[in-house]
Design a protein around this motif. Structure first.
Motif, PDB file in Angstrom:
ATOM      1  N   PHE A 105     -44.894  -0.729  26.000  1.00 18.19           N
ATOM      2  CA  PHE A 105     -44.729  -0.538  27.441  1.00 18.19           C
ATOM      3  C   PHE A 105     -43.252  -0.590  27.827  1.00 18.19           C
ATOM      4  O   PHE A 105     -42.795   0.165  28.692  1.00 18.19           O
ATOM      5  CB  PHE A 105     -45.512  -1.605  28.211  1.00 18.19           C
ATOM      6  CG  PHE A 105     -45.426  -1.445  29.704  1.00 18.19           C
ATOM      7  CD1 PHE A 105     -46.139  -0.451  30.354  1.00 18.19           C
ATOM      8  CD2 PHE A 105     -44.603  -2.281  30.455  1.00 18.19           C
ATOM      9  CE1 PHE A 105     -46.048  -0.292  31.731  1.00 18.19           C
ATOM     10  CE2 PHE A 105     -44.506  -2.130  31.829  1.00 18.19           C
ATOM     11  CZ  PHE A 105     -45.235  -1.134  32.468  1.00 18.19           C
ATOM     12  N   GLY A 106     -42.509  -1.484  27.180  1.00 13.85           N
ATOM     13  CA  GLY A 106     -41.079  -1.587  27.476  1.00 13.85           C
ATOM     14  C   GLY A 106     -40.340  -0.306  27.133  1.00 13.85           C
ATOM     15  O   GLY A 106     -39.470   0.148  27.894  1.00 13.85           O
ATOM     16  N   LEU A 107     -40.691   0.288  25.994  1.00 18.51           N
ATOM     17  CA  LEU A 107     -40.069   1.544  25.580  1.00 18.51           C
ATOM     18  C   LEU A 107     -40.443   2.675  26.532  1.00 18.51           C
ATOM     19  O   LEU A 107     -39.586   3.475  26.936  1.00 18.51           O
ATOM     20  CB  LEU A 107     -40.495   1.894  24.155  1.00 18.51           C
ATOM     21  CG  LEU A 107     -40.002   3.237  23.591  1.00 18.51           C
ATOM     22  CD1 LEU A 107     -38.489   3.311  23.604  1.00 18.51           C
ATOM     23  CD2 LEU A 107     -40.549   3.451  22.189  1.00 18.51           C
ATOM     24  N   LEU A 108     -41.715   2.735  26.925  1.00 17.67           N
ATOM     25  CA  LEU A 108     -42.166   3.759  27.863  1.00 17.67           C
ATOM     26  C   LEU A 108     -41.439   3.645  29.205  1.00 17.67           C
ATOM     27  O   LEU A 108     -41.020   4.645  29.787  1.00 17.67           O
ATOM     28  CB  LEU A 108     -43.672   3.641  28.104  1.00 17.67           C
ATOM     29  CG  LEU A 108     -44.597   4.425  27.173  1.00 17.67           C
ATOM     30  CD1 LEU A 108     -46.046   4.142  27.539  1.00 17.67           C
ATOM     31  CD2 LEU A 108     -44.319   5.907  27.240  1.00 17.67           C
ATOM     32  N   THR A 109     -41.273   2.403  29.674  1.00 19.88           N
ATOM     33  CA  THR A 109     -40.584   2.179  30.944  1.00 19.88           C
ATOM     34  C   THR A 109     -39.133   2.633  30.862  1.00 19.88           C
ATOM     35  O   THR A 109     -38.629   3.317  31.760  1.00 19.88           O
ATOM     36  CB  THR A 109     -40.639   0.688  31.330  1.00 19.88           C
ATOM     37  OG1 THR A 109     -42.004   0.269  31.369  1.00 19.88           O
ATOM     38  CG2 THR A 109     -40.004   0.462  32.689  1.00 19.88           C
ATOM     39  N   SER A 110     -38.466   2.262  29.779  1.00 20.86           N
ATOM     40  CA  SER A 110     -37.066   2.660  29.598  1.00 20.86           C
ATOM     41  C   SER A 110     -36.926   4.175  29.533  1.00 20.86           C
ATOM     42  O   SER A 110     -36.036   4.758  30.175  1.00 20.86           O
ATOM     43  CB  SER A 110     -36.498   2.036  28.324  1.00 20.86           C
ATOM     44  OG  SER A 110     -36.547   0.628  28.372  1.00 20.86           O
ATOM     45  N   ALA A 111     -37.811   4.816  28.765  1.00 17.31           N
ATOM     46  CA  ALA A 111     -37.753   6.270  28.620  1.00 17.31           C
ATOM     47  C   ALA A 111     -38.044   6.965  29.946  1.00 17.31           C
ATOM     48  O   ALA A 111     -37.415   7.980  30.281  1.00 17.31           O
ATOM     49  CB  ALA A 111     -38.748   6.728  27.555  1.00 17.31           C
ATOM     50  N   THR A 112     -38.975   6.408  30.730  1.00 14.32           N
ATOM     51  CA  THR A 112     -39.328   6.999  32.019  1.00 14.32           C
ATOM     52  C   THR A 112     -38.164   6.907  33.000  1.00 14.32           C
ATOM     53  O   THR A 112     -37.813   7.892  33.667  1.00 14.32           O
ATOM     54  CB  THR A 112     -40.570   6.300  32.602  1.00 14.32           C
ATOM     55  OG1 THR A 112     -41.685   6.505  31.721  1.00 14.32           O
ATOM     56  CG2 THR A 112     -40.906   6.853  33.981  1.00 14.32           C
ATOM     57  N   VAL A 113     -37.551   5.726  33.093  1.00 13.92           N
ATOM     58  CA  VAL A 113     -36.412   5.541  34.002  1.00 13.92           C
ATOM     59  C   VAL A 113     -35.251   6.435  33.595  1.00 13.92           C
ATOM     60  O   VAL A 113     -34.626   7.105  34.435  1.00 13.92           O
ATOM     61  CB  VAL A 113     -35.977   4.060  34.033  1.00 13.92           C
ATOM     62  CG1 VAL A 113     -34.675   3.903  34.824  1.00 13.92           C
ATOM     63  CG2 VAL A 113     -37.067   3.192  34.631  1.00 13.92           C
ATOM     64  N   LEU A 114     -34.963   6.481  32.307  1.00 11.76           N
ATOM     65  CA  LEU A 114     -33.870   7.319  31.807  1.00 11.76           C
ATOM     66  C   LEU A 114     -34.161   8.802  32.069  1.00 11.76           C
ATOM     67  O   LEU A 114     -33.262   9.565  32.430  1.00 11.76           O
ATOM     68  CB  LEU A 114     -33.665   7.069  30.310  1.00 11.76           C
ATOM     69  CG  LEU A 114     -32.495   7.795  29.634  1.00 11.76           C
ATOM     70  CD1 LEU A 114     -31.171   7.448  30.318  1.00 11.76           C
ATOM     71  CD2 LEU A 114     -32.439   7.436  28.147  1.00 11.76           C
ATOM     72  N   SER A 115     -35.435   9.194  31.929  1.00 14.04           N
ATOM     73  CA  SER A 115     -35.823  10.593  32.182  1.00 14.04           C
ATOM     74  C   SER A 115     -35.614  10.968  33.644  1.00 14.04           C
ATOM     75  O   SER A 115     -35.103  12.044  33.955  1.00 14.04           O
ATOM     76  CB  SER A 115     -37.292  10.815  31.798  1.00 14.04           C
ATOM     77  OG  SER A 115     -37.493  10.677  30.416  1.00 14.04           O
ATOM     78  N   ILE A 116     -35.997  10.065  34.539  1.00 12.92           N
ATOM     79  CA  ILE A 116     -35.864  10.352  35.975  1.00 12.92           C
ATOM     80  C   ILE A 116     -34.400  10.555  36.351  1.00 12.92           C
ATOM     81  O   ILE A 116     -34.047  11.518  37.044  1.00 12.92           O
ATOM     82  CB  ILE A 116     -36.502   9.213  36.806  1.00 12.92           C
ATOM     83  CG1 ILE A 116     -38.027   9.229  36.627  1.00 12.92           C
ATOM     84  CG2 ILE A 116     -36.137   9.359  38.282  1.00 12.92           C
ATOM     85  CD1 ILE A 116     -38.731   8.025  37.209  1.00 12.92           C
ATOM     86  N   PHE A 117     -33.531   9.646  35.893  1.00 11.52           N
ATOM     87  CA  PHE A 117     -32.107   9.788  36.197  1.00 11.52           C
ATOM     88  C   PHE A 117     -31.541  11.067  35.565  1.00 11.52           C
ATOM     89  O   PHE A 117     -30.762  11.797  36.199  1.00 11.52           O
ATOM     90  CB  PHE A 117     -31.326   8.567  35.705  1.00 11.52           C
ATOM     91  CG  PHE A 117     -31.393   7.406  36.649  1.00 11.52           C
ATOM     92  CD1 PHE A 117     -30.691   7.407  37.848  1.00 11.52           C
ATOM     93  CD2 PHE A 117     -32.169   6.295  36.349  1.00 11.52           C
ATOM     94  CE1 PHE A 117     -30.753   6.339  38.730  1.00 11.52           C
ATOM     95  CE2 PHE A 117     -32.246   5.219  37.224  1.00 11.52           C
ATOM     96  CZ  PHE A 117     -31.538   5.241  38.414  1.00 11.52           C
ATOM     97  N   SER A 118     -31.912  11.340  34.320  1.00 14.67           N
ATOM     98  CA  SER A 118     -31.397  12.523  33.624  1.00 14.67           C
ATOM     99  C   SER A 118     -31.857  13.804  34.299  1.00 14.67           C
ATOM    100  O   SER A 118     -31.083  14.756  34.464  1.00 14.67           O
ATOM    101  CB  SER A 118     -31.858  12.513  32.160  1.00 14.67           C
ATOM    102  OG  SER A 118     -31.414  11.344  31.502  1.00 14.67           O
ATOM    103  N   LEU A 119     -33.150  13.836  34.705  1.00 14.46           N
ATOM    104  CA  LEU A 119     -33.677  15.025  35.377  1.00 14.46           C
ATOM    105  C   LEU A 119     -32.958  15.256  36.701  1.00 14.46           C
ATOM    106  O   LEU A 119     -32.656  16.404  37.053  1.00 14.46           O
ATOM    107  CB  LEU A 119     -35.176  14.863  35.629  1.00 14.46           C
ATOM    108  CG  LEU A 119     -36.094  14.982  34.399  1.00 14.46           C
ATOM    109  CD1 LEU A 119     -37.519  14.584  34.760  1.00 14.46           C
ATOM    110  CD2 LEU A 119     -36.072  16.385  33.826  1.00 14.46           C
ATOM    111  N   GLY A 120     -32.684  14.196  37.447  1.00 13.46           N
ATOM    112  CA  GLY A 120     -31.970  14.333  38.709  1.00 13.46           C
ATOM    113  C   GLY A 120     -30.598  14.948  38.518  1.00 13.46           C
ATOM    114  O   GLY A 120     -30.210  15.878  39.238  1.00 13.46           O
ATOM    115  N   ILE A 121     -29.864  14.461  37.514  1.00 12.49           N
ATOM    116  CA  ILE A 121     -28.512  14.974  37.250  1.00 12.49           C
ATOM    117  C   ILE A 121     -28.556  16.426  36.802  1.00 12.49           C
ATOM    118  O   ILE A 121     -27.817  17.279  37.309  1.00 12.49           O
ATOM    119  CB  ILE A 121     -27.809  14.096  36.189  1.00 12.49           C
ATOM    120  CG1 ILE A 121     -27.575  12.685  36.744  1.00 12.49           C
ATOM    121  CG2 ILE A 121     -26.493  14.732  35.755  1.00 12.49           C
ATOM    122  CD1 ILE A 121     -27.126  11.694  35.697  1.00 12.49           C
TER     123      ILE A 121
END
Length: 470
Positions: A116-132
């Motif tokens: 779950f920790g890995l999924l959360t990190s990947a999700t947050v990183l994906s959201i920021f990356s997609l925005g940029i």
């Protein structure tokens, strides 16, 4: 080219490009999250990459499918970047339990989705990356990059209809309108500000003011077209397209006012193979079975709520005659959302704030729970999962007399969900029904398993945002 056509269905090219970019960005974000949380050493990570790749693909693909279901890419047209990102965040949060289910089913292959920790990190990183990446993409490409400059030949009734119907940002996302060229002896119905009076020839105008496409939207071709002029434009690489085909491509519906039986006969589409028939039936059974398993507890609670409101002797379900494939009448089942005496004076259209609707009925209509018993219609073969919504015989008889080509919607099985339900709100009068028919004809003309899958996926958006419910 602003559209690509996959299995006869038109998809806006920027949406395809954005989808591919999103997939790559999310794959990279998941890879970075795995690297920093579990590896930290490049050589070790590269050696383990074959074991990580299945999780990378599933993470990116599931997120992308959920984003498609919530209409993330389409929202960029009307809601802008902020609306697009809000839907993206919602999609990626909703995808987390799906990742967990995928890990539960195939833990040996998808081990990295189990944290779950890995999924959360990947999700947050994906959201920021997609925005940029999206900000950069729209800054570089701009809103007009994929739009074609279009000139319309004709300024009569058909041209006016096109101008009035193709007005929303979503309908105009693929083109910019140069103007309308009236033909001699053709009544002009388009406003003067949209007219182009050619000083010389159509070919000279195209050379001077580059046009990518000429749309032929004249009311009566028997009066003659400037064929030599159009041929010169064609030789210059300008695409020549019929007005009805242009309307269909840009709006993803069929223009009732612009088509004839001849157009229906000679246009592509309206073809169904035996392979498609088998595949569609298999998709119907799989989709209906999955929906039945997922919603069975909700159906039990709905039945209990109806009993508690109206008494334990009150019926939970009701059935009505509807017109199906080849005009055959069948009985459709729904959870009862109206009083038991709702139609004591005969069949009438459902309307907004209908006082015949019960309190439980009002809620289950808004979230479309009342439609769930139609799963059994899909399983017994009287309905498909995707198709035009079935209508009552008394209304079909009336509408067939007043609306051209209305009977053509019975060439396919009616559906639990459909293209018209995705694209248009609830129909409670004749004019709304006419508009929904435009979408139903588009589906019948271009039906494929890909379009069925897209409709099933995007129905999630209809349920979550209550589009079309009443």
């Amino acid at each position: 080219m602003a559209h690509v056509r996959l299995f006869r269905h038109y998809i806006h090219l920027p949406f395809v490009i954005l989808g591919l970019i999103d997939f790559v960005v999310m794959a990279l974000a998941f890879s970075l999250a795995v690297f920093f949380r579990l590896f930290g050493e490049v050589g070790f990570f590269v050696e383990s990459l074959p074991y990580v790749i299945p999780s990378i693909i599933v993470f990116s693909l599931v997120n992308l499918i959920v984003m498609i279901a919530l209409g993330v890419h389409q929202s960029s047209v009307e809601e802008g970047m902020s609306g697009m990102m809000l839907r993206t965040i919602m999609a990626m949060i909703l995808a987390i339990p799906v990742h967990g289910f995928a890990y539960f089913v195939a833990d040996d292959w998808l081990w990295y989705l189990g944290s779950f920790g890995l999924l959360t990190s990947a999700t947050v990183l994906s959201i920021f990356s997609l925005g940029i990446v999206r900000v950069v993409f729209f800054a570089i490409v701009g809103n007009e990059a994929f739009k074609r400059r279009v000139l319309v030949l004709g300024a009569g009734h058909r041209a006016k209809q096109m101008l009035e119907d193709l007005t929303t940002p979503f309908n105009r996302k693929g083109f910019t309108l140069a103007g309308f060229v009236p033909l001699p002896d053709e009544p002009v119905e388009v406003a003067e500000k949209h007219l182009i009076n050619l000083p010389t020839t159509l070919h000279d105008y195209v050379i001077r003011y580059p046009v990518r496409e000429i749309v032929v939207a004249v009311d009566d071709r028997r009066r003659g077209l400037p064929m030599d002029d159009l041929l010169e434009c064609k030789m210059e690489g300008v695409q020549i397209i019929d007005g009805a085909n242009f309307y269909e491509r840009e709006s993803r519906k069929v223009a009732l006012e612009m088509i004839t039986r001849g157009w229906l006969v000679f246009s592509d589409g309206f073809t169904v193979s035996s392979v498609y028939g088998v595949g569609k039936r298999a998709l119907d059974i799989l989709s209906a079975g999955a929906l039945l398993l997922a919603t069975f507890p909700i159906m039990l609670l709905t039945a209990l709520a109806i009993k508690l409101e109206d008494g334990f002797k009150a019926p939970v379900l009701y059935s009505q005659e509807r017109v199906g494939l080849n005009n055959r009448v069948f009985r459709v089942y729904k959870f009862r959302s109206m009083r038991t005496d709702a139609e004591k004076h005969g069949a009438v259209w459902a309307k907004k704030n209908d006082n015949r609707v019960t309190r439980v009925g009002e809620f289950i209509r808004k979230v479309r729970i009342d439609e769930l018993p139609q799963i059994f219609n899909v399983l017994n073969g009287t309905m498909a999962f995707v198709g035009p919504r079935p209508e009552r015989p008394v209304f079909v008889e009336q509408l067939s007399e007043r609306i051209p080509f209305y009977s053509e919607r019975h060439r396919v099985k009616p559906g639990l969900t459909g293209w018209a339900q995705l694209c248009f709100a609830y129909a409670d009068n004749e004019e709304d029904t006419r508009e929904k028919l435009r979408y139903d004809l588009y589906y019948i003309k271009n039906q494929s398993l890909l379009l069925d899958l897209l409709i099933i996926i995007q129905t999630v958006e209809v349920v979550l945002f209550k589009k079309g419910s009443r």
